[in-house]
Motif scaffolding. Structure first.
Motif, PDB file in Angstrom:
ATOM      1  N   HIS A  16       0.824  -1.221   0.000  1.00  0.00           N
ATOM      2  CA  HIS A  16       0.000   0.000   0.000  1.00  0.00           C
ATOM      3  C   HIS A  16       0.859   1.273   0.000  1.00  0.00           C
ATOM      4  O   HIS A  16       0.383   2.332  -0.399  1.00  0.00           O
ATOM      5  N   ASP A  17       2.101   1.163   0.452  1.00  0.00           N
ATOM      6  CA  ASP A  17       2.968   2.340   0.448  1.00  0.00           C
ATOM      7  C   ASP A  17       3.272   2.809  -0.978  1.00  0.00           C
ATOM      8  O   ASP A  17       3.579   3.984  -1.201  1.00  0.00           O
ATOM      9  N   ARG A  30       1.131   2.531  -3.525  1.00  0.00           N
ATOM     10  CA  ARG A  30      -0.115   2.894  -4.226  1.00  0.00           C
ATOM     11  C   ARG A  30      -0.217   2.177  -5.576  1.00  0.00           C
ATOM     12  O   ARG A  30      -0.394   2.784  -6.620  1.00  0.00           O
TER      13      ARG A  30
END
Length: 504
Positions: free
Chosen positions: A296-297, A299
């Motif tokens: 998720h870091d 994106r």
């Protein structure tokens, strides 16, 4: 085909101040695809070009430039997957991995997170001591490489070279199946060997064409077995990633240091932080680079400029039908067909050029075992001394085969053969003609040998008495006869005649 079975190697155990610890290792190997053009542009991939000379508009992140996939790179990834006995996914897709870096002009990397082109496979990693471990491959995905930042050309600024930007990488992700530093190095070496056989990556670590991110954690004895039974990672310690390793020796040293660092932290009551680290070969230690990012870091999201990649099974089958014989199969065949030892077969199949040279010698000489002995011990030994590769060998397969044939026929002894090899290596020429022209042919006339034996026995009565009391001293007479005949007498005949004459 010979069935090769191996015992499983024991895990590396490191003694801490309070208890013993075991290592758990997984690798993400980045292999540059052997291709003349990049993954999404027609720019050259040639190494050593002038900085920023191999850059297309799409590589430079120019507005409005759209990526166009290189079909050959896809084929190379499929070929690699097949060589690693992996599942090839008929449907895959590209994602954008967003992060800022000076040598990544687009501000994102095109990669494959959710739908890789290659699924699960496996690699047999032999340790050279009769043990081997099967390392599971989780996935192989394609992605763009980034450029290169250069910090040592000016004291106040950095330079960026975009030549590597957009070059196709295959990221080969293993399961945490590796249990020691030596196994990790052997695993990378085996991957490199397979890809060189396949022609999908040249494996040049010095040029950065093959590099590895190494994930290291520690666990108590027995915990790994519980992980295997449950596939529950909570049984294992927190892993740290050591980034961009491009040396087998450094991989081993970095793992050893990192494991001891983690042991010291845990035994002192601390907690290992999941992070990305760098290895400093000068200091022999790892140091923190950044906290470990999660998906998720970055994106991640599907790349809007690229449709999902769909390939047909018939295309995969065609690629599979054209695969070369791979190292494990070639090694097994050499052992079965030529009666070679595991070690000799491993040396000869280390790369395709060595294997091809040996097979040519064996075919022409008609004796694979004798040919292997001469290729490994004499030729490889001399080439290593002269720092030459097999492609630079002054002795051709036909010349070495001729030397082996002369030995097999009994025309020359082993000692004479070594002299003949040296002449052929330094001067060239046809070995059979050299033997005739220089009078090097072995003396097989038993009458001439017997006369030489009689002469030596008659001249050394005291030595005769000693030999009769201690038959092992008969070797002295053999040596004297060989010396008298310039090493040309047939050693077997000399031994037989000496034993008969001395009534031993």
């Amino acid at each position: 085909m010979l069935d090769l079975t191996y015992d499983t190697p024991k895990p590396k155990v490191i003694s801490g101040a309070k208890q013993d610890w075991e290592l758990v290792i997984g690798l993400e190997v980045h292999a540059q695809v052997a291709s003349n053009a990049k993954l999404f542009s027609g720019a050259s991939t040639r190494f050593g070009a002038e900085p920023n000379s191999n850059v297309a508009f799409v590589d430079a992140g120019m507005p409005g430039m759209l990526p166009v996939i290189n079909e050959f790179c896809v084929e190379q990834a499929v070929r690699t997957g097949l060589g690693l006995k992996a599942v090839i996914n008929l449907k895959s897709a590209f994602d954008r991995k967003n992060y800022f870096y000076p040598d990544l002009p687009q501000g994102y990397q095109i990669s494959q997170l959710y739908h890789p082109i290659v699924g699960e496979g496996e690699v047999l990693v032999e340790m050279g001591d009769g043990t081997a471990r099967t390392v599971r491959i989780e996935r192989i995905h394609m992605e763009q490489d980034a450029g290169k930042s250069i910090h040592d050309m000016d004291p106040s600024m950095s330079f960026v070279d975009l030549n590597r930007t957009g070059v196709c990488l295959m990221e080969i992700v293993s399961r945490p199946d590796i249990r020691g530093p030596e196994e990790a190095a052997a695993y990378v070496s085996k991957l490199r060997q397979i890809m060189r056989y396949l022609g999908t990556c040249d494996g040049n670590m010095q040029n950065g064409n093959l590099r590895a991110d190494v994930n290291v954690s520690i666990c108590q004895p027995g915990a790994y077995e519980r992980y295997q039974d449950s596939q529950d990672f909570s049984h294992l310690g927190t892993r740290c990633e050591i980034k961009n390793m491009n040396s087998l020796r450094f991989i081993q040293a970095a793992i050893e240091h990192e494991a001891r660092r983690q042991i010291a932290i845990v035994e002192a009551g601390g907690t290992v932080d999941q992070e990305t680290r760098l290895y400093d070969p000068d200091k022999g230690e790892t140091r923190s680079m950044r906290s470990k990012e999660e998906a998720h870091d970055y994106r991640y999201f599907p790349d809007p400029d690229l449709l999902p990649l769909e390939i047909e099974q018939a295309w995969i089958d065609d690629i599979k039908s054209r695969l070369p014989e791979l190292p494990d199969a070639k090694k097994a065949r050499f052992m079965a067909d030529f009666g070679l030892s595991d070690y000799d077969a491993s040396v000869l199949t280390a790369d395709t050029a060595n294997a091809a040279y040996f097979e040519s010698v064996a075919a022409e000489a008609g004796d694979g075992k004798l040919a292997a002995n001469w290729v490994i011990n004499e030729l490889f030994g001399r080439l290593k001394k002269d720092e030459r590769g097999i492609a630079e060998s002054p002795v051709s397969p036909a010349q070495l085969a001729a030397i082996v044939r002369l030995i097999k026929r009994g025309d020359i002894s082993g000692k004479i053969a070594k002299d003949l090899f040296e002449i052929t290596y330094t001067e060239g020429g046809d070995p059979e003609q050299i033997v005739e022209a220089r009078g090097m042919k072995q003396v097989t006339d038993t009458g001439a040998i017997e006369a030489a034996v009689d002469e030596i026995i008659a001249a050394n009565p005291a030595q005769v008495e000693k030999a009769k009391q201690n038959p092992k001293l008969a070797g002295w007479f053999v040596g004297q006869v060989m010396k008298a005949t310039g090493g040309k007498a047939n050693p077997k005949a000399v031994n037989e005649i000496v034993a008969r004459k001395l009534a031993l």
